[in-house]
Design a protein around this motif. Structure first.
Motif, PDB file in Angstrom:
ATOM      1  N   MET A 118       0.905  -1.460  -0.145  1.00 33.75           N
ATOM      2  CA  MET A 118      -0.280  -0.114  -0.130  1.00 33.75           C
ATOM      3  C   MET A 118       1.230   1.168  -0.019  1.00 33.75           C
ATOM      4  O   MET A 118       0.423   1.804  -0.828  1.00 33.75           O
ATOM      5  N   ILE A 119       2.240   1.346   0.713  1.00 36.03           N
ATOM      6  CA  ILE A 119       3.084   2.526   0.921  1.00 36.03           C
ATOM      7  C   ILE A 119       3.573   3.010  -0.387  1.00 36.03           C
ATOM      8  O   ILE A 119       3.721   3.483  -0.900  1.00 36.03           O
ATOM      9  N   LYS A 120       4.097   1.738  -0.765  1.00 40.50           N
ATOM     10  CA  LYS A 120       4.397   1.213  -1.954  1.00 40.50           C
ATOM     11  C   LYS A 120       4.046   1.979  -3.259  1.00 40.50           C
ATOM     12  O   LYS A 120       3.873   2.822  -3.823  1.00 40.50           O
ATOM     13  N   MET A 121       2.400   1.715  -3.356  1.00 40.61           N
ATOM     14  CA  MET A 121       1.539   2.306  -4.247  1.00 40.61           C
ATOM     15  C   MET A 121       1.037   3.704  -3.881  1.00 40.61           C
ATOM     16  O   MET A 121       1.204   4.239  -5.437  1.00 40.61           O
ATOM     17  N   LEU A 122       1.337   4.134  -2.768  1.00 38.56           N
ATOM     18  CA  LEU A 122       1.168   5.277  -2.400  1.00 38.56           C
ATOM     19  C   LEU A 122       2.174   6.527  -2.735  1.00 38.56           C
ATOM     20  O   LEU A 122       1.869   7.429  -3.720  1.00 38.56           O
ATOM     21  N   LEU A 123       2.995   6.147  -2.834  1.00 37.43           N
ATOM     22  CA  LEU A 123       4.255   6.757  -3.118  1.00 37.43           C
ATOM     23  C   LEU A 123       4.328   7.053  -4.554  1.00 37.43           C
ATOM     24  O   LEU A 123       5.000   8.296  -5.202  1.00 37.43           O
ATOM     25  N   ALA A 124       4.108   5.670  -5.172  1.00 39.70           N
ATOM     26  CA  ALA A 124       4.224   5.890  -6.410  1.00 39.70           C
ATOM     27  C   ALA A 124       3.121   7.032  -7.487  1.00 39.70           C
ATOM     28  O   ALA A 124       3.502   7.703  -8.063  1.00 39.70           O
ATOM     29  N   GLN A 125       2.099   7.088  -6.485  1.00 38.58           N
ATOM     30  CA  GLN A 125       1.301   7.871  -6.864  1.00 38.58           C
ATOM     31  C   GLN A 125       1.602   9.684  -6.932  1.00 38.58           C
ATOM     32  O   GLN A 125       0.630  10.834  -7.328  1.00 38.58           O
TER      33      GLN A 125
END
Length: 325
Positions: free
Chosen positions: A170-177
């Motif tokens: 989840m955190i990686k997805m948020l950071l990418a966005q």
């Protein structure tokens, strides 16, 4: 999405996860991004299968030759067995009660596996390892796009139903966005003087560090930032207090000598110094803001009594609160 987006609006966060995250104090996307790891596990070193030895934990990279499910009726347990192979050899892999793996992993998949090497009657095997399938870019060349293995991975404060693996995704997805859109919060001069990474990079490095040193530098930046804001708040409050008027309480050395002369003991140097600072501060036409700290029996009460007497002498009332028995 923005930092203020409620977690309920973040993809893959349903009502159940929303409730669990709320119990962890996470209600917005910002809370999720600033849910920092409590420690790290280093799976950046890939060990050839031929060099695996019993009793140690390793991370290996290879392809799955076969994978099958076995049901043990005696213990009512499902076993998933696989064979992983790299250029140096092959090793048996065993998972307990994870039947979904027969759908998640297929023969010839390129995978990273991390777990402890144990031994049974047939030889050594990887016991219940974590896994991550390698995307095509990792197959063709070494890359840092891995999330759970093949790198230094974050281990987070968890709760029932919210694992570090889920948080990493989840955190990686948020950071990418939204990682690049987060505005910097520290002055550029401080970043340069202390060699701190900018906010966007610091968030990546604290969650998915390229090295232990990069993670440590990101932690230093956020620790400094927290103290920096506390200091700014304190100075702001002091400025507010300085602008408020308060009656000036004259300091009477004769009155203090009269009081201390009736005590059955002599004041210590520490008591005298504390009382002096307090009584001189009370002479100023603004509110005093002080904390008198000391061990039990160190004489804090007599210092407070001196301040109280000074106020009473000037014609004011005193409220003395004793929050013990």
């Amino acid at each position: 999405m923005t930092l203020s987006t409620p977690v309920s609006q973040v993809p893959r966060v349903g009502p159940a996860y929303e409730k669990r995250l709320k119990n962890m104090g996470i209600t917005t996307a910002r809370d999720l991004l600033f849910h920092f790891p409590r420690t790290y596990a280093d799976f950046s070193v890939i060990t050839p299968i031929a060099k695996l030895t019993e009793g140690n934990t390793y991370c290996v990279k290879g392809s799955t030759l076969e994978i099958q499910a076995i049901r043990t009726f005696k213990k009512r347990m499902s076993l998933i067995t696989a064979l992983a192979q790299d250029a140096t050899g092959a090793i048996k892999v065993l998972w307990f009660n994870q039947p979904y793996l027969t759908d998640a992993l297929k023969p010839k998949d390129q995978v990273y596996l991390a777990g402890k090497v144990l031994r049974d009657k047939k030889g050594i095997y990887l016991s219940n390892p974590s896994y991550e399938k390698a995307a095509q870019e990792e197959v063709e060349k070494e890359s840092h796009s891995l999330t759970h293995l093949g790198r230094i991975i974050p281990i987070y404060p968890e709760t029932v139903g919210v694992s570090s693996r889920w948080l990493r995704s989840m955190i990686k997805m948020l950071l990418a966005q939204i990682g690049k859109e987060i505005p910097e919060t520290l002055p550029e001069q401080i970043l340069k003087e202390r060699n701190y990474p900018p906010l966007g990079k610091a968030l990546w490095q604290i969650h998915f560090p390229d090295s232990r040193e990069a993670a440590e530098q990101a932690h230093k930046r956020f620790s400094f930032e927290e103290l920096f804001y506390i200091l700014l708040f304190i100075r702001s409050e002091r400025k507010k207090i300085a602008s408020v008027k308060a009656p000036a309480i004259p300091f009477s050395p004769e009155l203090m000598k009269k009081l201390t002369g009736k005590l059955p003991f002599q004041l210590t140097d520490g008591q005298k110094k504390a009382a002096w600072h307090i009584l001189k501060d009370m002479e100023k036409p603004r509110p005093m803001n002080r904390l008198l700290q000391g061990d039990v029996g160190s004489g804090k009460t007599v210092v407070a009594a001196m301040a109280a007497l000074s106020a009473v002498k000037a014609g004011y009332q005193v409220a003395f609160m004793a929050p013990t028995e």
